[in-house]
Scaffold this active site. Structure first.
Site, PDB file in Angstrom:
ATOM      1  CD  GLN A 128      -2.683   1.021   2.680  1.00 51.47           C
ATOM      2  OE1 GLN A 128      -2.217   0.708   3.684  1.00 51.47           O
ATOM      3  NE2 GLN A 128      -3.800   1.233   2.761  1.00 51.47           N
ATOM      4  N   GLY A 129       0.756   1.883  -1.007  1.00 50.41           N
ATOM      5  CA  GLY A 129       1.375   3.381  -1.001  1.00 50.41           C
ATOM      6  C   GLY A 129       0.669   4.351  -0.766  1.00 50.41           C
ATOM      7  CE1 TYR A 130      -4.022   3.949  -0.489  1.00 46.67           C
ATOM      8  CE2 TYR A 130      -5.141   4.322   1.378  1.00 46.67           C
ATOM      9  CZ  TYR A 130      -5.259   3.856   0.007  1.00 46.67           C
ATOM     10  OH  TYR A 130      -6.269   3.714  -0.575  1.00 46.67           O
ATOM     11  CB  SER A 131       1.882   6.764   5.180  1.00 44.81           C
ATOM     12  OG  SER A 131       0.844   6.441   6.109  1.00 44.81           O
ATOM     13  CD  GLU A 248      -5.520   0.185   6.259  1.00 49.07           C
ATOM     14  OE1 GLU A 248      -4.062   0.096   6.743  1.00 49.07           O
ATOM     15  OE2 GLU A 248      -5.655   0.860   5.274  1.00 49.07           O
ATOM     16  CB  SER A 387      -3.683   8.075  14.393  1.00 53.75           C
ATOM     17  OG  SER A 387      -4.516   9.161  14.308  1.00 53.75           O
ATOM     18  CG  ASN A 388      -6.708   4.443  18.282  1.00 53.92           C
ATOM     19  OD1 ASN A 388      -6.908   3.734  17.634  1.00 53.92           O
ATOM     20  ND2 ASN A 388      -6.780   3.782  19.596  1.00 53.92           N
ATOM     21  CD  GLU A 389      -4.718  10.008  18.736  1.00 56.18           C
ATOM     22  OE1 GLU A 389      -4.305   9.665  19.754  1.00 56.18           O
ATOM     23  OE2 GLU A 389      -4.404   9.551  17.638  1.00 56.18           O
TER      24      GLU A 389
END
Length: 402
Positions: A128-131, A248, A387-389
């Site tokens: 996966q190329g996301y971040s 995901e 993230s959870n946030e």
């Protein structure tokens, strides 16, 4: 929600148990037990997928028309529970869990016909190329560029924390195709990179605190990608990406795996310590374990809801964020309690010494071998996949209307 098994469910459970008994070799079980994260020996991952593919069970959640098993909700619950209890390797193929369902929802007929069979039989393994270095939780700020050049895009930039890039031959990737878009989400496209790694692509490993090589940084230098490999319309990749993220996040909790880990924790806590006592007899510790069991049960029921939605052709929506958050938190709690349960053997110097020596025996008891590595590996679970946030923000907007 009725979780009582009917006669046909019992028959299916027995069928699954027979399959696992015949196909889950000692090497495969050891591979799963000694892997703190989701990636380890690629040959064994491929072997397990091929055994599942031969039986027609490579993709439990896929519809039969695409080659999937077409399991109903109860069958998927039984399958996950039995695999976890038997110690089967985790399903870590991003093609099966992410890009495959995305192609079913947004891909062309040609893309489906080409890629889906290759995902099922293990020909293609996806990353996966996301971040990016400056685009993690704020994914829409990504800067990896794809400039138009006739029938192709020319891609330049970098992707970070790319899980399994070193074991993959394909990448699905978010790129910026319109840097002048008024809203940053509107200038992004979703593309499939076939030649991976190929000309102009460099993969640098990143070793985590747990000592694992799971993630990487990937660099693109004038990489040519055909426009026919774009999924969805140009500059509409954000819509495709959000669709994929629901799969995901919705599949990130694995209630059966959490239940199995909790059961193992109770066994460890029930072992006698040096003073002859058992940690599970400590009321304070037992309360923490019981509270965690409530969390595991809530994850299981939420996961059932998501399975029901997917089985009915519906997107899980905000429920995917709920289960991603609760699953990550609960898994971290279990690993924290496991570290407490093994006491001395969790010390870093002991963990470092727990390597194979001349006598081919690890330091400490066998049950303590992977506790600290798993604890360290799961620290990232509340960050990756959103993230959870970020999940709380999604829930506040989509569920509470804030």
């Amino acid at each position: 929600m009725d979780l009582a098994m009917k006669p046909e469910d019992v028959a299916f459970r027995d069928e699954v148990r027979a399959f696992l008994k015949e196909n889950l070799t000692d090497d495969l079980k050891a591979h799963a037990r000694l892997t703190p994260g989701i990636l380890a020996d690629q040959d064994l991952r491929v072997e397990w997928l091929k055994r599942l593919y031969k039986r027609g069970w490579a993709a439990p959640s896929w519809p039969k028309k695409y080659g999937g098993a077409g399991f109903n909700v109860m069958q998927r619950f039984i399958w996950a529970s039995e695999c976890a209890a038997a110690g089967a390797p985790a399903g870590s193929n991003m093609g099966l869990s992410m890009v495959g369902p995305t192609l079913m929802g947004h891909g062309t007929d040609e893309q489906k016909a080409h890629y889906l069979p290759r995902i099922l039989d293990g020909t293609d393994w996806w990353c996966q190329g996301y971040s990016e270095p400056g685009s993690g939780s704020d994914l829409a700020s990504l800067q990896c560029r794809a400039e138009s050049d006739g029938d192709d895009y020319i891609v330049n930039g970098t992707k970070l924390w790319t899980t399994g890039a070193h074991q993959s031959n394909k990448m699905f990737c978010l790129v910026r195709t319109n840097p002048n878009a008024e809203k940053k989400q509107e200038g992004i496209s979703f593309i499939l990179i076939d030649e991976f790694p190929g000309k102009g692509i460099t993969i640098d490993p990143i070793i985590t605190l747990a000592g694992d090589h799971e993630v990487n940084q990937v660099f693109f230098d004038d990489v040519r990608v055909p426009k026919k490999n774009r999924v969805g319309a140009e500059n509409n990749g954000w819509t495709v990406a959000k669709y994929l993220l629901e799969f995901e996040r919705g599949g990130a909790a694995h209630g059966a795996a959490l239940r199995n880990a909790l059961n193992k924790l109770r066994v460890m806590a029930g072992m006698e310590h040096g003073d002859g006592g058992k940690l599970i007899d400590d009321p304070a510790f037992r309360r923490k374990v019981d509270e965690t069991e409530v969390e595991v049960t809530s994850v299981e029921f939420t996961e059932h809801r998501i399975m029901s939605q997917l089985s009915n052709g519906q997107n899980p929506g905000a429920a995917a964020s709920i289960i991603k958050l609760k699953g990550a938190d609960t898994n971290q709690k279990i690993t924290e309690l496991a570290v407490e349960a093994i006491a001395y053997y969790a010390q870093p110097d002991v963990m470092e010494a727990r390597t194979w020596g001349a006598n081919e025996k690890p330091v400490g008891p066998d049950h303590a071998l992977m506790v600290m590595p798993k604890y360290l590996n799961t620290r990232a679970q509340t960050i990756f996949g959103g993230s959870n946030e970020v999940q709380r923000n999604i829930m506040a907007k989509a569920v509470l209307g804030l």
